[in-house]
Design a protein around this motif. Structure first.
Motif, PDB file in Angstrom:
ATOM      1  N   TYR A   2      30.651  41.697  41.892  1.00 31.10           N
ATOM      2  CA  TYR A   2      29.908  40.503  42.299  1.00 31.10           C
ATOM      3  C   TYR A   2      30.866  39.377  42.706  1.00 31.10           C
ATOM      4  CZ  TYR A   2      27.068  36.285  41.798  1.00 31.10           C
ATOM      5  OH  TYR A   2      26.469  35.069  42.007  1.00 31.10           O
ATOM      6  N   ARG A   3      30.853  39.023  43.988  1.00 33.43           N
ATOM      7  CA  ARG A   3      31.697  37.958  44.588  1.00 33.43           C
ATOM      8  C   ARG A   3      33.176  38.139  44.273  1.00 33.43           C
ATOM      9  NH1 ARG A   3      27.699  38.175  46.458  1.00 33.43           N
ATOM     10  NH2 ARG A   3      25.984  36.691  46.479  1.00 33.43           N
ATOM     11  N   HIS A   4      33.596  39.382  44.155  1.00 36.48           N
ATOM     12  CA  HIS A   4      34.997  39.653  43.814  1.00 36.48           C
ATOM     13  C   HIS A   4      35.542  40.830  44.611  1.00 36.48           C
ATOM     14  CE1 HIS A   4      38.336  41.406  41.506  1.00 36.48           C
ATOM     15  NE2 HIS A   4      38.644  40.130  41.324  1.00 36.48           N
ATOM     16  N   SER A   5      36.825  40.721  44.982  1.00 38.76           N
ATOM     17  CA  SER A   5      37.541  41.847  45.586  1.00 38.76           C
ATOM     18  C   SER A   5      38.992  41.785  45.133  1.00 38.76           C
ATOM     19  CB  SER A   5      37.484  41.751  47.121  1.00 38.76           C
ATOM     20  OG  SER A   5      38.339  40.701  47.554  1.00 38.76           O
ATOM     21  N   LEU A   6      39.659  42.909  45.293  1.00 38.85           N
ATOM     22  CA  LEU A   6      41.087  43.021  44.960  1.00 38.85           C
ATOM     23  C   LEU A   6      41.917  41.916  45.615  1.00 38.85           C
ATOM     24  CD1 LEU A   6      43.741  44.928  44.496  1.00 38.85           C
ATOM     25  CD2 LEU A   6      43.221  45.746  46.789  1.00 38.85           C
ATOM     26  N   PHE A   7      41.489  41.488  46.808  1.00 40.98           N
ATOM     27  CA  PHE A   7      42.299  40.530  47.587  1.00 40.98           C
ATOM     28  C   PHE A   7      42.446  39.193  46.859  1.00 40.98           C
ATOM     29  CE2 PHE A   7      40.230  43.510  50.485  1.00 40.98           C
ATOM     30  CZ  PHE A   7      41.366  44.182  50.898  1.00 40.98           C
ATOM     31  N   GLN A   8      41.526  38.922  45.924  1.00 44.06           N
ATOM     32  CA  GLN A   8      41.623  37.664  45.164  1.00 44.06           C
ATOM     33  C   GLN A   8      42.801  37.702  44.199  1.00 44.06           C
ATOM     34  OE1 GLN A   8      37.674  36.793  43.552  1.00 44.06           O
ATOM     35  NE2 GLN A   8      36.748  37.089  45.551  1.00 44.06           N
ATOM     36  N   GLU A   9      43.324  38.893  43.937  1.00 43.08           N
ATOM     37  CA  GLU A   9      44.493  38.988  43.041  1.00 43.08           C
ATOM     38  C   GLU A   9      45.795  39.179  43.802  1.00 43.08           C
ATOM     39  OE1 GLU A   9      42.403  41.932  40.851  1.00 43.08           O
ATOM     40  OE2 GLU A   9      41.174  40.119  40.677  1.00 43.08           O
ATOM     41  N   LEU A  10      45.705  39.362  45.106  1.00 39.72           N
ATOM     42  CA  LEU A  10      46.911  39.599  45.903  1.00 39.72           C
ATOM     43  C   LEU A  10      47.297  38.336  46.648  1.00 39.72           C
ATOM     44  CD1 LEU A  10      46.015  43.011  47.620  1.00 39.72           C
ATOM     45  CD2 LEU A  10      47.399  42.667  45.570  1.00 39.72           C
ATOM     46  N   ASN A  11      48.544  38.302  47.094  1.00 40.24           N
ATOM     47  CA  ASN A  11      49.007  37.236  47.972  1.00 40.24           C
ATOM     48  C   ASN A  11      48.976  37.863  49.370  1.00 40.24           C
ATOM     49  OD1 ASN A  11      50.169  34.840  48.685  1.00 40.24           O
ATOM     50  ND2 ASN A  11      52.247  35.441  48.088  1.00 40.24           N
TER      51      ASN A  11
END
Ligand SMILES: Cc1cc2nc3c(=O)[nH]c(=O)nc-3n(C[C@H](O)[C@H](O)[C@H](O)COP(=O)(O)OP(=O)(O)OC[C@H]3O[C@@H](n4cnc5c(N)ncnc54)[C@H](O)[C@@H]3O)c2cc1C
Length: 284
Positions: free
Chosen positions: A159-168
């Motif tokens: 929900y409103r989250h993807s791996l990209f939120q943890e990557l630079n």
């Protein structure tokens, strides 16, 4: 590549914030070039600015803004598949898909977004999430200075989250898988979605959609409404009278007005319901 020195940062709240370094890349070479020179600065990657709160009025030389919009927004249909660059306007894409008798993008007729923003946020509404149509994503890993690809199953969508939120990283493009469906049915669904949103949401004022994520078992708009907070104003920011889950830029709001209003709502909701609201909108 377009470089905008001290330009306004486009955002749907229509906050008047400027940045010393804004880049609008047009291709992968531009992206590689930007990060070769600027990797030591604070990097902000944006799409169409529909889900952000710019807390400052000015972002100086320690920041670079990399904005993926129309110059990086091509798409290419191949049967039921479409490869879309990060800056593509998803509303325009939903219309093109409908014209081809393809279903899957209907909600983007109502959710303002770039492809990159939709994938990053796993944007969605009701039963729909972007994760349902993404096959794979190409992105630039800023730390490793490398272009990579990742398949849907490895993107950790929730929900409103993807791996990209943890990557630079910079999302560059995605391959989407659509379904064949009668064009008139697709259009009827798009129009239904749009009309329902226009009836409920304050689309006549600048906003960035729902401010908070939905906590399990609660409706944020209802909680705020039941506390009698509709119309409550701080500076130029106001809790919408039409939909209490939205904050609108009522009159020359600043990012600080919006953040103060968010803080006020959070404490009121916490006192009344024991729930600490998490923002869906991204504070820059
Ligand atoms: C009236 C209104 C209604 C809305 N309704 C909904 C709704 O129903 N459902 C919903 O999910 N959202 C909704 N939103 C919020 C918004 O539409 C979505 O979050 C949308 O996906 C944001 O896309 P964007 O391109 O504007 O992203 P931006 O606001 O530019 O960025 C959002 C985040 O994504 C990151 N990002 C963007 N592009 C890239 C990229 N290429 N690479 C890496 N990171 C990137 C940014 O760093 C930022 O953290 C609404 C907004 C408005 C104004």
């Amino acid at each position: 590549m377009i470089k905008d020195k001290n330009g306004l940062i486009p955002n749907s709240y229509e906050l008047k914030a400027r940045a010393e370094n804004i880049f609008y890349p047009e291709n992968e070479n531009d992206i590689e070039e930007i990060f070769k020179d600027y990797s030591r600065k604070k990097i902000v990657v944006l799409g169409r600015g529909n889900n952000i709160i710019l807390k400052d009025d000015y972002y100086g030389d320690d920041f670079i803004f990399v904005i993926l919009r129309d110059p990086y927004g091509a798409f290419d249909f191949d049967g039921k598949r479409v490869v879309v660059q990060a800056g593509a306007d998803m509303k325009q894409l939903s219309i093109k898909a409908m014209e081809r008798g393809l279903s899957g993008l209907e909600y983007f007729y109502g959710i303002p977004s770039s492809l990159g923003g939709a994938v990053f946020m796993n944007a969605g509404a009701n039963e729909f999430e972007t994760s349902q149509i993404v096959k794979k994503v190409k992105y630039f890993d800023i730390d490793e200075q490398k272009i990579k690809e990742v398949e849907n199953k490895d993107i950790g969508f929730s929900y409103r989250h993807s791996l990209f939120q943890e990557l630079n990283c910079v999302i560059l493009e995605a391959e989407l898988q659509l379904k064949e469906r009668n064009k008139d049915e697709v259009w009827a669904k798009m129009k239904g979605i749009y009309d329902e949103r226009a009836a409920k949401q304050p689309l006549d004022y600048p906003s960035a959609g729902s401010v908070f994520k939905r906590p399990k078992g609660y409706y944020v708009g209802k909680m705020i409404q039941d506390l009698g907070l509709k119309g409550y104003t701080i500076g130029g920011a106001k809790i919408s009278e039409k939909h209490a889950g939205f904050i609108i830029n009522y009159k020359n709001a600043t990012g600080k007005d919006i953040l103060q209003l968010i803080d006020f709502i959070r404490h009121k909701v916490k006192d009344a319901y024991g729930v600490w609201l998490e923002t869906e909108q991204v504070i820059i």
